[in-house]
Design a protein around this motif. Structure first.
Motif, PDB file in Angstrom:
ATOM      1  N   GLY A   1       0.810  -1.208   0.000  1.00 24.44           N
ATOM      2  CA  GLY A   1       0.000   0.000   0.000  1.00 24.44           C
ATOM      3  C   GLY A   1       0.848   1.264   0.000  1.00 24.44           C
ATOM      4  N   LEU A   2       1.949   1.253   0.754  1.00 23.22           N
ATOM      5  CA  LEU A   2       2.852   2.415   0.754  1.00 23.22           C
ATOM      6  C   LEU A   2       3.443   2.635  -0.629  1.00 23.22           C
ATOM      7  CD1 LEU A   2       4.844   2.139   4.119  1.00 23.22           C
ATOM      8  CD2 LEU A   2       3.060   3.787   3.516  1.00 23.22           C
ATOM      9  N   TRP A   3       3.854   1.550  -1.272  1.00 21.35           N
ATOM     10  CA  TRP A   3       4.415   1.653  -2.613  1.00 21.35           C
ATOM     11  C   TRP A   3       3.378   2.189  -3.597  1.00 21.35           C
ATOM     12  CZ3 TRP A   3       7.568   2.442  -6.290  1.00 21.35           C
ATOM     13  CH2 TRP A   3       7.360   1.950  -7.580  1.00 21.35           C
ATOM     14  N   TYR A   4       2.135   1.676  -3.514  1.00 21.14           N
ATOM     15  CA  TYR A   4       1.075   2.146  -4.401  1.00 21.14           C
ATOM     16  C   TYR A   4       0.806   3.639  -4.191  1.00 21.14           C
ATOM     17  CZ  TYR A   4      -0.308  -2.627  -5.753  1.00 21.14           C
ATOM     18  OH  TYR A   4      -0.356  -3.900  -6.266  1.00 21.14           O
ATOM     19  N   ARG A   5       0.798   4.069  -2.932  1.00 19.53           N
ATOM     20  CA  ARG A   5       0.527   5.478  -2.642  1.00 19.53           C
ATOM     21  C   ARG A   5       1.621   6.370  -3.238  1.00 19.53           C
ATOM     22  NH1 ARG A   5      -2.875   7.919   0.688  1.00 19.53           N
ATOM     23  NH2 ARG A   5      -3.465   5.939   1.664  1.00 19.53           N
ATOM     24  N   ALA A   6       2.864   5.963  -3.065  1.00 18.89           N
ATOM     25  CA  ALA A   6       3.982   6.744  -3.612  1.00 18.89           C
ATOM     26  C   ALA A   6       3.919   6.769  -5.140  1.00 18.89           C
ATOM     27  CB  ALA A   6       5.311   6.155  -3.142  1.00 18.89           C
TER      28      ALA A   6
ATOM     29  N   TRP B   1       1.190   9.123  -6.290  1.00 22.40           N
ATOM     30  CA  TRP B   1       1.565  10.523  -6.081  1.00 22.40           C
ATOM     31  C   TRP B   1       2.488  10.998  -7.205  1.00 22.40           C
ATOM     32  CZ3 TRP B   1       6.225  13.094  -5.294  1.00 22.40           C
ATOM     33  CH2 TRP B   1       6.109  14.433  -4.918  1.00 22.40           C
ATOM     34  N   VAL B   2       3.462  10.183  -7.537  1.00 21.77           N
ATOM     35  CA  VAL B   2       4.381  10.539  -8.628  1.00 21.77           C
ATOM     36  C   VAL B   2       3.629  10.622  -9.950  1.00 21.77           C
ATOM     37  CG1 VAL B   2       6.370   9.764  -9.982  1.00 21.77           C
ATOM     38  CG2 VAL B   2       6.410   9.592  -7.482  1.00 21.77           C
ATOM     39  N   LEU B   3       2.750   9.658 -10.189  1.00 18.95           N
ATOM     40  CA  LEU B   3       1.998   9.636 -11.438  1.00 18.95           C
ATOM     41  C   LEU B   3       1.067  10.844 -11.535  1.00 18.95           C
ATOM     42  CD1 LEU B   3       1.931   7.717 -13.844  1.00 18.95           C
ATOM     43  CD2 LEU B   3      -0.002   6.538 -12.785  1.00 18.95           C
ATOM     44  N   GLN B   4       0.380  11.167 -10.447  1.00 19.50           N
ATOM     45  CA  GLN B   4      -0.501  12.326 -10.448  1.00 19.50           C
ATOM     46  C   GLN B   4       0.271  13.603 -10.748  1.00 19.50           C
ATOM     47  OE1 GLN B   4      -2.130  11.801  -6.500  1.00 19.50           O
ATOM     48  NE2 GLN B   4      -4.112  11.124  -7.283  1.00 19.50           N
TER      49      GLN B   4
ATOM     50  N   SER C   1     -18.245  19.213 -19.333  1.00 16.49           N
ATOM     51  CA  SER C   1     -17.230  18.254 -18.894  1.00 16.49           C
ATOM     52  C   SER C   1     -17.053  18.395 -17.385  1.00 16.49           C
ATOM     53  CB  SER C   1     -15.911  18.545 -19.623  1.00 16.49           C
ATOM     54  OG  SER C   1     -14.936  17.591 -19.318  1.00 16.49           O
ATOM     55  N   LEU C   2     -17.366  17.324 -16.656  1.00 13.66           N
ATOM     56  CA  LEU C   2     -17.439  17.392 -15.203  1.00 13.66           C
ATOM     57  C   LEU C   2     -16.147  16.955 -14.518  1.00 13.66           C
ATOM     58  CD1 LEU C   2     -20.989  15.902 -14.529  1.00 13.66           C
ATOM     59  CD2 LEU C   2     -20.340  18.270 -14.996  1.00 13.66           C
ATOM     60  N   ASP C   3     -15.915  17.547 -13.363  1.00 11.40           N
ATOM     61  CA  ASP C   3     -14.805  17.146 -12.506  1.00 11.40           C
ATOM     62  C   ASP C   3     -15.356  16.324 -11.339  1.00 11.40           C
ATOM     63  OD1 ASP C   3     -12.240  16.885 -11.627  1.00 11.40           O
ATOM     64  OD2 ASP C   3     -11.988  18.965 -10.986  1.00 11.40           O
ATOM     65  N   TYR C   4     -14.454  15.618 -10.666  1.00  6.96           N
ATOM     66  CA  TYR C   4     -14.828  14.846  -9.478  1.00  6.96           C
ATOM     67  C   TYR C   4     -13.593  14.675  -8.609  1.00  6.96           C
ATOM     68  CZ  TYR C   4     -13.007  11.182 -12.601  1.00  6.96           C
ATOM     69  OH  TYR C   4     -12.239  10.457 -13.483  1.00  6.96           O
ATOM     70  N   SER C   5     -13.787  14.395  -7.337  1.00  8.30           N
ATOM     71  CA  SER C   5     -12.675  14.200  -6.408  1.00  8.30           C
ATOM     72  C   SER C   5     -11.916  12.936  -6.780  1.00  8.30           C
ATOM     73  CB  SER C   5     -13.196  14.088  -4.978  1.00  8.30           C
ATOM     74  OG  SER C   5     -13.932  15.239  -4.626  1.00  8.30           O
ATOM     75  N   LYS C   6     -10.589  12.967  -6.554  1.00 11.06           N
ATOM     76  CA  LYS C   6      -9.737  11.871  -7.028  1.00 11.06           C
ATOM     77  C   LYS C   6      -9.248  10.990  -5.885  1.00 11.06           C
ATOM     78  CE  LYS C   6      -9.853  13.567 -11.226  1.00 11.06           C
ATOM     79  NZ  LYS C   6     -10.599  14.804 -11.001  1.00 11.06           N
ATOM     80  N   ALA C   7      -9.125   9.697  -6.219  1.00  8.24           N
ATOM     81  CA  ALA C   7      -8.504   8.732  -5.318  1.00  8.24           C
ATOM     82  C   ALA C   7      -6.986   8.965  -5.341  1.00  8.24           C
ATOM     83  CB  ALA C   7      -8.832   7.316  -5.789  1.00  8.24           C
ATOM     84  N   PRO C   8      -6.264   8.517  -4.305  1.00  5.71           N
ATOM     85  CA  PRO C   8      -6.729   7.744  -3.148  1.00  5.71           C
ATOM     86  C   PRO C   8      -7.286   8.586  -2.012  1.00  5.71           C
ATOM     87  CG  PRO C   8      -4.360   7.946  -3.046  1.00  5.71           C
ATOM     88  CD  PRO C   8      -4.784   8.603  -4.333  1.00  5.71           C
ATOM     89  N   ALA C   9      -7.146   9.926  -2.105  1.00  5.01           N
ATOM     90  CA  ALA C   9      -7.669  10.774  -1.031  1.00  5.01           C
ATOM     91  C   ALA C   9      -9.181  10.642  -0.929  1.00  5.01           C
ATOM     92  CB  ALA C   9      -7.277  12.234  -1.276  1.00  5.01           C
ATOM     93  N   PHE C  10      -9.834  10.424  -2.069  1.00  2.83           N
ATOM     94  CA  PHE C  10     -11.288  10.329  -2.095  1.00  2.83           C
ATOM     95  C   PHE C  10     -11.696   9.058  -2.845  1.00  2.83           C
ATOM     96  CE2 PHE C  10     -10.218  14.825  -1.869  1.00  2.83           C
ATOM     97  CZ  PHE C  10     -10.956  15.223  -0.754  1.00  2.83           C
ATOM     98  N   PRO C  11     -11.749   7.915  -2.140  1.00  2.00           N
ATOM     99  CA  PRO C  11     -12.116   6.648  -2.790  1.00  2.00           C
ATOM    100  C   PRO C  11     -13.622   6.549  -2.995  1.00  2.00           C
ATOM    101  CG  PRO C  11     -11.729   6.284  -0.464  1.00  2.00           C
ATOM    102  CD  PRO C  11     -11.418   7.740  -0.711  1.00  2.00           C
ATOM    103  N   PHE C  12     -14.049   5.439  -3.613  1.00  2.00           N
ATOM    104  CA  PHE C  12     -15.469   5.139  -3.754  1.00  2.00           C
ATOM    105  C   PHE C  12     -16.148   5.210  -2.388  1.00  2.00           C
ATOM    106  CE2 PHE C  12     -18.930   2.051  -3.489  1.00  2.00           C
ATOM    107  CZ  PHE C  12     -19.703   2.408  -4.582  1.00  2.00           C
TER     108      PHE C  12
ATOM    109  N   ASN D   1      -6.929   0.362  -8.730  1.00  4.15           N
ATOM    110  CA  ASN D   1      -7.961  -0.328  -7.957  1.00  4.15           C
ATOM    111  C   ASN D   1      -7.762  -0.102  -6.459  1.00  4.15           C
ATOM    112  OD1 ASN D   1      -8.704  -1.276 -10.456  1.00  4.15           O
ATOM    113  ND2 ASN D   1      -8.088  -3.396 -10.081  1.00  4.15           N
ATOM    114  N   TRP D   2      -6.497  -0.210  -6.012  1.00  4.93           N
ATOM    115  CA  TRP D   2      -6.196   0.021  -4.597  1.00  4.93           C
ATOM    116  C   TRP D   2      -6.603   1.428  -4.170  1.00  4.93           C
ATOM    117  CZ3 TRP D   2      -2.936   3.901  -2.941  1.00  4.93           C
ATOM    118  CH2 TRP D   2      -2.688   3.946  -1.557  1.00  4.93           C
ATOM    119  N   GLY D   3      -6.335   2.413  -5.019  1.00  5.46           N
ATOM    120  CA  GLY D   3      -6.652   3.787  -4.656  1.00  5.46           C
ATOM    121  C   GLY D   3      -8.138   4.060  -4.574  1.00  5.46           C
ATOM    122  N   TYR D   4      -8.918   3.378  -5.425  1.00  7.33           N
ATOM    123  CA  TYR D   4     -10.340   3.685  -5.516  1.00  7.33           C
ATOM    124  C   TYR D   4     -11.202   2.854  -4.585  1.00  7.33           C
ATOM    125  CZ  TYR D   4     -14.875   4.693  -7.693  1.00  7.33           C
ATOM    126  OH  TYR D   4     -16.170   5.084  -7.924  1.00  7.33           O
ATOM    127  N   ILE D   5     -10.796   1.618  -4.304  1.00  2.73           N
ATOM    128  CA  ILE D   5     -11.657   0.685  -3.566  1.00  2.73           C
ATOM    129  C   ILE D   5     -11.047   0.369  -2.205  1.00  2.73           C
ATOM    130  CG2 ILE D   5     -12.798  -1.549  -3.626  1.00  2.73           C
ATOM    131  CD1 ILE D   5     -12.430  -1.507  -6.673  1.00  2.73           C
TER     132      ILE D   5
END
Length: 337
Positions: free
Chosen positions: A18-23, A26-29, A115-126, A220-224
């Protein structure tokens, strides 16, 4: 397509993974946001491909939504409305990534595109992004400053945006107000594992790699969240009941995409195709108000990600073909007078 008889909660992710996915996210975003932002600063889009308005609504004041009004619009004229939801694995991108598509649709077909915006994961998951869209769509449809023909409203989205579009329109507050739905190469369920999905994908050669093979599990990890029920129809939208969805549905898939099979299965289920019709309609079919098109020779994100060599010519041709087919379908179906 029915959900499994037994619950399917999302499994927890090991702490270090999970730490690796979060990092990684963040880099990808940061890379995507600032990289594309820099390109747009150096080479801005022509005025014809920019929104006429950028609007915020009190229900979600932090979200910026982009409004495209065709130059052919006449004062007092009400226009069909197409609502666009951008993709990006629920974690990346912004509405301006779809500016070229939105401007093309608005200007070519003389329609209003928002064109709509929405909050982004992982800060804002499903389900936060779905709730954002439900609230914002309602606000758009109540916005008397926009020239909306409320009898001709459709919504669509690319990839994650396709999932979110199908999820959002299930809201009781939107029932009967959205008449058409166009998910483009969407993710529609999470019960099937990524390795199983990869086994269903068509390949050009043994060296061909799906772009979601590596990033998919991270998105998937970020959203769910762990423990989330994967059969929830607002998450795995293929399990939605037809009566809560718009009457007109056109699903667009990409042949070399690990998500193609699930999108095809979903629309075939909604259309109640038998086994023979499913086999015959693998690449395309239209039954009543349901339509499917598998675009040959392209991958996930074909309208956003350039290809190499001869594949680029195919990609550009598929963009032109698919946009034209969707526009024609809208005016035969949900936008018909």
């Amino acid at each position: 397509m029915r959900p499994p008889n037994t619950p399917s909660p999302a499994a927890p992710t090991p702490f270090l993974t999970g730490l690796w996915y979060r990092a990684y996210l963040w880099v990808l975003q940061s890379t995507v946001t600032y990289g594309v932002g820099f390109v747009r600063w150096v080479r801005p889009l022509p005025a014809s491909q920019r929104p006429a308005l950028i609007k915020r609504y009190p229900v979600r004041p932090k979200l910026k939504n982009r409004v495209f009004i065709p130059p052919s619009h006449k004062a007092g004229e009400l226009l069909p409305l197409y609502i666009d939801v951008h993709g990006g694995g629920f974690a990346l991108c912004h509405p301006y990534f779809d500016d070229e598509f939105c401007a093309h649709f608005a200007n070519t077909y003389n329609i209003l595109v928002v064109s709509l915006d929405y909050s982004k994961a992982p800060a804002f998951p499903f389900p936060v992004p779905v709730d954002d869209l439900e609230a914002t769509i309602d606000a758009v449809l109540r916005d008397d400053s926009l020239p909306i023909d409320k009898n001709r409203v459709a919504i669509g989205g690319f990839s994650a945006g396709g999932n979110l579009a199908v999820a959002a329109v299930q809201a009781p507050s939107l029932q009967g107000r959205i008449h058409g739905l166009v998910p483009w190469y969407p993710v529609v369920e999470w019960v099937t594992t990524a390795p199983e999905k990869l086994m269903t994908r068509a390949y050009r050669s043994k060296d061909d790699v799906d772009m979601l093979k590596t990033t998919g599990p991270i998105f998937n990890w970020g959203y769910i969240k762990a423990g989330e029920e994967l059969t929830n129809p607002r998450l795995s939208v293929c399990f939605a009941e037809k009566n809560v969805l718009p009457k007109w549905i056109f699903v667009v898939g990409a042949e070399y995409d690990m998500l193609c099979a699930e999108a095809k299965d979903m629309i075939m289920h909604f259309a109640d195709l038998d086994d023979a019709a499913r086999k015959e309609g693998e690449y395309e079919f239209e039954k009543g108000t349901y339509k499917w098109r598998m675009l040959r020779g392209v991958t996930h994100g074909y309208n956003q990600v350039p290809a190499k060599g001869a594949d680029e010519e195919i990609r550009l041709k598929r963009i032109e073909e698919s946009y034209a087919e969707a526009g024609e379908w809208l005016f035969r179906g949900p936008f018909a007078k």
